[in-house]
Design a protein around this motif. Structure first.
Motif, short mmCIF file in Angstrom:
data_model
loop_
_atom_site.label_atom_id
_atom_site.label_comp_id
_atom_site.label_asym_id
_atom_site.label_seq_id
_atom_site.Cartn_x
_atom_site.Cartn_y
_atom_site.Cartn_z
N CYS A 118 0.89 -1.17 0.00
CA CYS A 118 0.00 0.00 0.00
C CYS A 118 0.93 1.22 0.00
O CYS A 118 1.74 1.37 0.91
N SER B 254 -8.39 13.45 5.50
CA SER B 254 -8.51 12.02 5.22
C SER B 254 -8.87 11.28 6.50
O SER B 254 -8.13 11.33 7.49
N ASP C 185 -16.60 1.82 3.74
CA ASP C 185 -16.31 1.10 2.50
C ASP C 185 -15.43 1.88 1.54
O ASP C 185 -14.54 1.32 0.91
N ASP C 186 -15.69 3.16 1.43
CA ASP C 186 -14.93 3.92 0.45
C ASP C 186 -13.44 3.93 0.77
O ASP C 186 -12.59 3.84 -0.11
N TRP C 187 -13.11 4.01 2.05
CA TRP C 187 -11.70 4.05 2.44
C TRP C 187 -11.04 2.68 2.31
O TRP C 187 -9.96 2.54 1.74
N SER C 188 -11.70 1.63 2.81
CA SER C 188 -11.10 0.30 2.80
C SER C 188 -10.89 -0.20 1.38
O SER C 188 -9.90 -0.88 1.09
N ARG C 189 -11.79 0.12 0.48
CA ARG C 189 -11.65 -0.34 -0.90
C ARG C 189 -10.47 0.35 -1.60
O ARG C 189 -9.76 -0.25 -2.39
N SER C 190 -10.28 1.62 -1.31
CA SER C 190 -9.29 2.39 -2.05
C SER C 190 -7.87 2.24 -1.52
O SER C 190 -6.91 2.47 -2.26
N PHE C 191 -7.69 1.86 -0.28
CA PHE C 191 -6.34 1.86 0.29
C PHE C 191 -5.92 0.53 0.90
O PHE C 191 -4.81 0.06 0.68
N CYS D 221 -5.63 -2.60 0.55
CA CYS D 221 -5.54 -3.80 -0.29
C CYS D 221 -4.17 -3.81 -0.95
O CYS D 221 -3.63 -2.75 -1.31
N SER E 214 -2.42 -1.26 -3.85
CA SER E 214 -3.03 0.07 -3.93
C SER E 214 -1.95 1.15 -3.95
O SER E 214 -0.90 1.01 -3.32
N ILE F 165 -2.00 5.50 -4.02
CA ILE F 165 -2.69 6.79 -4.10
C ILE F 165 -1.66 7.85 -4.45
O ILE F 165 -0.57 7.89 -3.87
#
Length: 672
Positions: A528, A619, A647-653, A655, A658, A660
């Motif tokens: 990540c 954030s 959900d929005d945070w866990s999906r985007s970071f 994993c 990932s 950003i």
């Protein structure tokens, strides 16, 4: 595939798959964690070597046993299918599928052939043995307890000659001597046992002495003399016939004199006359043509002179004793080398010590091209911290910090290179081949940050200033070799890519792990990360790409994190600081280390705000508290398990893979 079965003790029934390196110990950071006070913090390690596994005791206080035998400290022991490892009360069985010392490649270099190797081989000599099941087992005519001496005499039949009884008794004593000598490894105890055996086998002997050849001078030196009553020689000078010793040493032959007072070879010797020696025997200790010493036995009795059978017996004893002395000498050499390795490893990297001893690092000046990953770690603002401390306290603080961080580097296959004040330098894939050098360096970096966070909690409890790390890594080519003078040299690595690693580290702020693209790219799918703006560093004409690593996959479903945060409940209470350290990809649960207990009960939601300079201050995400554990390390922090993440945070970071992209400039992210 290889794995460990825990068959007794803590975590009984557990099955653990083995990786390339598996540390065992009391610390929770170990791959095989044994929370037992009798187990050292880092007790032992199981590693892959070639295509088989070895186990090494890491200098533990209470030792490691394999199949009931203790391991020498820091000496690797090959593991075979079914071997049982015992550490304190925990018993583990090693299981391997094709990863066994006997399955080494023909072109590889493996362990020396031993009886243990042979016992596992099949078809030696062109045939193999098959155990069959019979309907009618063969009749048994007699049985004997094999654990007892085969020459033990109980009832002597009438008519048996005294000579036969005496011979059998001597043979019985010889078996006991052989067994007892083979079990001793300490030289002094071994010599005492040899002397004790002499008076058991020769009941008429009045005196005996042992001489050993000095390794340096090659002269024969008296080491032990004894009389039948058990007293050591009390004379200032030990009377020894030089003629006898010289004859035995030069010819490597045993000597018998049934009447030494009349023997023309020795009658002129003052020691023979003054001691009234009537009969004597002298035999050399010879092992594989090497003369190790001599043993002499004499008697004053004219009625019980030694004979040729006695000489044969003494020669046999000397032969067995020579093997035992040589083995004890080799065992002593192993102990010395092990102690030397341990002592040198306190000043030099273990990999460098091993390289010097086994010859892979030549002891001459010069270098060669290497390709690896270079690591630098620095305490942010340590100069200011040190101003308020005495020099002794600075050293004490640094030593505490180094103790908890340097073992992380070595556990992840890194070579600890040097300390420079509060700076740590290490490298991967230089001394030890490592195909995953970039990933291992990143894993060590992330783990170091979370460990130092816990260390800071201890410092705060002691009302001391916390410390913060900045870490930088770069991968590329450089030179590795010995630099210095002929009488003082140091193994080091030099080159532009080494300098670049240090430049990258200088940009890192507290809790940050910065890596070059060459380090990040091979490990990207398991990380990540935050992609930072192009950076201009000293010594480079063009900007370089740097990534901030905030998490890395350790196991199949476990993501280790390095994410400092602030925690608050929904009522807007004063936030506590914390560190997100682990994310379980299957359970979707997150472990949070917190400096104080959140003022919310379980099953309630809390708000988490990032403390990341590379991301916007807004954030944040929310999660539900599943459990709170206050029994952590010295209760200086608590462990909170979170679930039901936004959900929005866990999906985007959260994993692997990932990345950003940061929208901040380097001025906004400056070192703090």
């Amino acid at each position: 595939m290889a794995y460990i079965e825990i068959i007794e003790g803590i975590n009984r029934g557990a099955v653990l798959r083995l990786r390339a390196e598996n540390f065992i110990g009391r610390s929770s950071e170990n791959a095989i964690n044994l929370p037992d006070t009798e187990v050292s913090r880092q007790h032992a390690v199981i590693r892959v070597k070639e295509n088989y596994f070895t186990v090494t005791d890491l200098g533990s206080a209470n030792g490691t046993l394999v199949n009931g035998r203790g391991l020498h400290r820091l000496v690797p022991q090959p593991l075979y299918e079914g071997d049982v490892i015992l550490i304190s009360a925990t018993k583990m069985r090693f299981r391997a599928e094709g990863q066994d010392p006997l399955s080494l490649k023909k072109t590889g270099v493996g362990p020396a052939m031993t009886l243990g190797n042979l016992s596992k081989m099949r078809g030696i000599g062109g045939f193999s043995m098959v155990l069959t099941s019979e309907t009618h087992a063969p009749s048994v005519s007699a049985t004997m307890d094999a654990s007892r001496s085969m020459f033990e005499i109980k009832d002597v039949p009438e008519g048996t000659s005294d000579d036969l009884v005496g011979t059998v008794k001597r043979l019985q004593t010889m078996v006991k001597v052989s067994n007892s000598l083979g079990a001793l490894t300490k030289p002094q105890a071994l010599l005492e046992k040899i002397m004790e055996s002499i008076f058991d086998i020769f009941p008429h002997a009045d005196r005996a002495f042992i001489m050993l050849r000095d390794k340096a001078s090659r002269e024969m030196v008296p080491v032990l003399g004894r009389t039948r009553d058990g007293a050591r020689e009390m004379r200032e000078e030990f009377p020894v016939s030089r003629t006898i010793i010289n004859t035995v040493v030069e010819k490597k032959q045993s000597i018998l004199s049934s009447d030494a007072q009349k023997d023309g070879r020795f009658i002129a010797q003052q020691s023979i006359v003054s001691l009234s020696i009537r009969s004597l025997m002298c035999s050399p200790f010879v092992c594989k043509e090497e003369l190790l010493g001599v043993i002499s036995v004499d008697t004053k009795s004219g009625l019980h002179a030694f004979n040729s059978e006695d000489l044969a017996m003494l020669t046999s004893i000397a032969g067995q004793a020579a093997i035992a002395i040589k083995n004890a000498d080799l065992f002593s050499d192993v102990e010395k080398e092990t102690n030397l390795r341990a002592k040198l490893s306190r000043y030099l990297s273990k990999d460098v010590v091993e390289g010097v001893i086994d010859g892979t690092i030549p002891l001459h000046l010069g270098g060669e091209k290497k390709y690896g990953t270079v690591f630098f770690c620095d305490i942010v603002g340590f100069t200011k911290i040190a101003e308020s401390l005495s020099a002794v306290e600075v050293v004490r603080r640094l030593n505490r910090y180094f103790c908890i961080t340097t073992e992380i580097i070595t556990r992840h296959k890194g070579t600890l290179h040097k300390f420079g004040g509060d700076m740590i330098m290490a490298f991967w894939n230089v001394m030890v081949e490592d195909e995953d050098a970039q990933l291992d360096a990143i894993r060590a970096s992330v783990e170091m940050q979370s460990v130092v966070w816990k260390f800071d909690c201890d410092l705060k409890k002691e009302e001391q200033s916390p410390i913060y790390l900045g870490i930088g890594c770069n991968t590329g080519e450089f030179a590795g070799g010995n630099v210095g003078g002929e009488d003082r040299m140091e193994y080091t690595i030099i080159g532009d890519n080494v300098n670049l690693a240090q430049r990258i580290e200088s940009l890192a702020s507290r809790w940050q792990v910065f890596v070059a693209e060459s380090t990040y790219a091979p490990a990207a799918k398991k990380c990540c990360a935050v992609k930072l703006p192009m950076a201009q560093v000293r010594g480079k004409s063009v900007p370089i790409q740097i990534y901030s690593i905030r998490g890395v996959l350790f196991e199949e479903n476990i993501l280790k994190l390095n994410v400092p945060v602030f925690i608050a409940n929904n009522e807007g209470a004063t936030p506590a600081s914390g560190m997100l350290v682990t994310y379980n990809l299957v359970e979707k649960s997150l472990e949070l280390y917190c400096s104080s207990v959140p003022q919310v009960p379980e099953d309630k939601r809390i708000s988490i705000e990032f403390d990341l300079p590379e991301l916007p201050n807004t954030s944040h995400f929310s999660a539900k508290v599943r459990s709170i554990d206050t029994s952590c390390q010295n209760k200086t922090f608590v462990s909170v398990v979170l679930e039901d993440l936004s959900d929005d945070w866990s999906r985007s970071f959260l994993c692997p893979g990932s990345c950003i992209e940061s929208k901040k400039s380097w001025d906004e992210m400056k070192r703090h």
